[in-house]
Design an enzyme around this catalytic site. Structure first.
Site, PDB file in Angstrom:
ATOM      1  N   GLU A 279      31.585  51.262  43.280  1.00 20.17           N
ATOM      2  CA  GLU A 279      32.707  51.903  42.414  1.00 20.17           C
ATOM      3  C   GLU A 279      32.030  52.774  41.363  1.00 20.17           C
ATOM      4  OE1 GLU A 279      35.089  48.268  41.332  1.00 20.17           O
ATOM      5  OE2 GLU A 279      35.391  48.025  43.422  1.00 20.17           O
TER       6      GLU A 279
ATOM      7  N   GLU B 182      36.022  46.395  50.009  1.00 18.12           N
ATOM      8  CA  GLU B 182      36.630  45.243  48.972  1.00 18.12           C
ATOM      9  C   GLU B 182      38.054  45.377  49.395  1.00 18.12           C
ATOM     10  OE1 GLU B 182      35.481  45.169  45.169  1.00 18.12           O
ATOM     11  OE2 GLU B 182      33.398  45.452  45.450  1.00 18.12           O
TER      12      GLU B 182
HETATM   13  O1  IFM Z   1      34.584  41.570  40.822  1.00 21.77           O
HETATM   14  C1  IFM Z   1      35.176  42.886  41.099  1.00 21.77           C
HETATM   15  C2  IFM Z   1      33.791  43.525  41.792  1.00 21.77           C
HETATM   16  O2  IFM Z   1      32.811  43.378  41.052  1.00 21.77           O
HETATM   17  C3  IFM Z   1      34.221  45.085  42.172  1.00 21.77           C
HETATM   18  N1  IFM Z   1      35.458  45.308  42.527  1.00 21.77           N
HETATM   19  C4  IFM Z   1      36.533  44.493  41.925  1.00 21.77           C
HETATM   20  C5  IFM Z   1      36.368  43.271  42.021  1.00 21.77           C
HETATM   21  C6  IFM Z   1      37.614  42.716  41.553  1.00 21.77           C
HETATM   22  O3  IFM Z   1      37.958  42.950  40.298  1.00 21.77           O
END
Ligand code: IFM
Length: 440
Positions: free
Chosen positions: A167, A351
């Site tokens: 990210e 994710e």
């Molecule tokens: O917990 C985070 C993760 O570290 C990165 N992506 C989003 C998740 C939820 O906020």
């Protein structure tokens, strides 16, 4: 669940994701200080000033956690490697215990028939590098390439895939413009530099791994569907700008060798000199792209200086994060990424998941809301696949309840409940539902 493994193409990979600082227990095993430790120790930054020193104590409980992963019938596990655990000063001396830990993790996965999917960096920058300017300093690209060589020199022969930086928007914008994550800066010049250097570091890491003969290398970006808050031209402009900064900057850099005009209009005066010359490195060939997706935002104009975008509360049902549930956004990003950027490369949802107000009742956690959320998003993945988008896998965030950064341990994203007093693990209803859906 409404969907099952049989609804997806043969070879489609199902996995769960975590990250090092959020679960391992950074206080163990000789890891060095990170900017998240000092950010959390500064009043007002993190709920109850909580940090990752113990987290889920995965450092000591890793075999048990891997057993739970395997018992859920997953194919692959996405974890990250902590730079400060491997190189406590960020550069120079290696911490052998740190390398041994990731070695055991990879072997433990392989022994259980799980594919190891590594992410090199998921946000805990070693403090000595933060002292030198961290992501604002162009030299970070070289430091990151060196770390890549050290960690991949140890586990690269056995990992299934490797992503560079989780990210980049969070690493750059959330942390240097919005100030909500470490190092907590709110400065457009710092943000512009971080926006560029994070991609340069990505490119250098890819080049390094190619040089080592490694394969199945990818990039992971996060996306928020940006919808205009109303029908006005001002809202459309604001949403397009938000979309450019959040969703298009990183893909454009990596796959088109350029940055979107709507973002450069504000960032150009603050970019590091000669940034254009870095675009070939940033465009280093990757083998796949990962999309992290959770929500959409309604965006309207704001009276302040550029980017002059404001989030407007939306009407859809929300998760415990206050994030609207909008599964159609996942379909939109899969189709756009394929059509405009990656053009045929395999895509993974690296994710997806939700925070829920989970409660442990008589040894069970009835999280039907999470089951519904996962079902709805998996249905959008199927829709994209049916339309010809080459989606190759899906990872739930997250395996365990964990450290949700500035929100501390309050927000629970796990398929497995963690009691943060006793560290006891209890699989939730969603874990059992997924295990049934993924049975081979
Ligand atoms: O917990 C985070 C993760 O570290 C990165 N992506 C989003 C998740 C939820 O906020």
């Amino acid at each position: 669940m409404n969907v099952s493994r049989a609804d997806f193409p043969k070879g489609f990979q199902f996995g769960a994701a975590t990250s090092s600082y959020q679960i391992e227990g950074h206080g163990f095993g000789g890891a060095g200080q990170t900017h998240w430790d000092s950010f959390a120790a500064t009043p007002g930054n993190v709920v109850r000033a909580e940090n990752g020193a113990v987290a889920c104590d995965h450092y000591h409980r890793m075999p048990q956690d891997l057993d739970l992963l395997a018992a859920a019938n997953f194919d692959v596990y996405r974890f990250s490697t902590s730079w400060a655990r491997v190189l406590p000063e960020g550069r120079g001396a290696v911490n052998p215990e740190g390398l041994d830990f990731y070695d055991r993790l990879v072997d433990g996965l392989l022994e259980r028939g799980l594919k190891p999917a590594a992410t090199l960096y998921h946000w805990e920058l070693p403090s000595p590098l933060a002292d030198l300017g961290g992501w604002r300093n162009r030299d970070i690209a070289g430091w990151f390439a060196d770390f890549t060589e050290v960690i991949m020199g140890r586990i690269g022969d056995r990992v299934w895939s490797t992503a560079t930086i989780n990210e980049p928007w969070c690493v750059a914008w959330l942390s240097h413009f919005l100030g909500l994550h470490a190092p907590g800066l709110r400065d457009i010049r710092a943000a512009a530099r971080a926006m560029h250097h994070v991609l340069l570091a990505h490119g250098r890491a890819i080049e390094t791994m190619r040089g080592m003969g490694l394969t199945n290398l990818g990039a992971v970006c996060n996306f928020e569907y940006a919808a205009p808050a109303d029908a006005s031209p001002a809202a459309a402009t604001a949403a397009a700008r938000y979309d450019a900064i959040y969703n298009r900057w990183f893909l454009s850099g990596m796959f088109k060798g350029e940055y979107p005009a709507e973002a450069l209009e504000g960032l150009m005066p603050h970019m590091p000199t000669g940034w254009q010359d870095d675009m070939p490195t940033i465009g280093a060939k990757v083998d796949w792209a990962g999309l992290n997706y959770y929500t959409r935002k309604l965006i309207g104009p704001d009276a302040g200086p550029w980017p002059a975008c404001a989030e407007v509360p939306g009407p859809l049902p929300k998760t415990e994060m206050g994030w609207e549930i909008y599964p159609e956004g996942l379909h939109a990003f899969l189709t756009r990424t394929h059509a405009e950027y990656t053009r045929g490369l395999p895509l993974y949802i690296t994710e997806n998941g939700m925070a829920n107000a989970d409660v442990l009742v008589n040894g069970a956690v009835p999280d039907q809301a999470r089951i519904d959320y996962l079902d709805a998003h998996l249905a959008q993945v199927r829709r994209a696949i049916a339309e010809g988008v080459p989606v190759a896998g899906y990872f739930v965030w997250s395996l365990l309840d964990n450290y949700e950064w500035s929100l501390g341990y309050e927000k629970r994203f796990g398929l497995i409940h963690v009691d943060f007093e006793t560290l006891r693990r209890t699989p939730k209803a969603s874990y059992h539902a997924l295990a049934r859906a993924l049975a081979r």
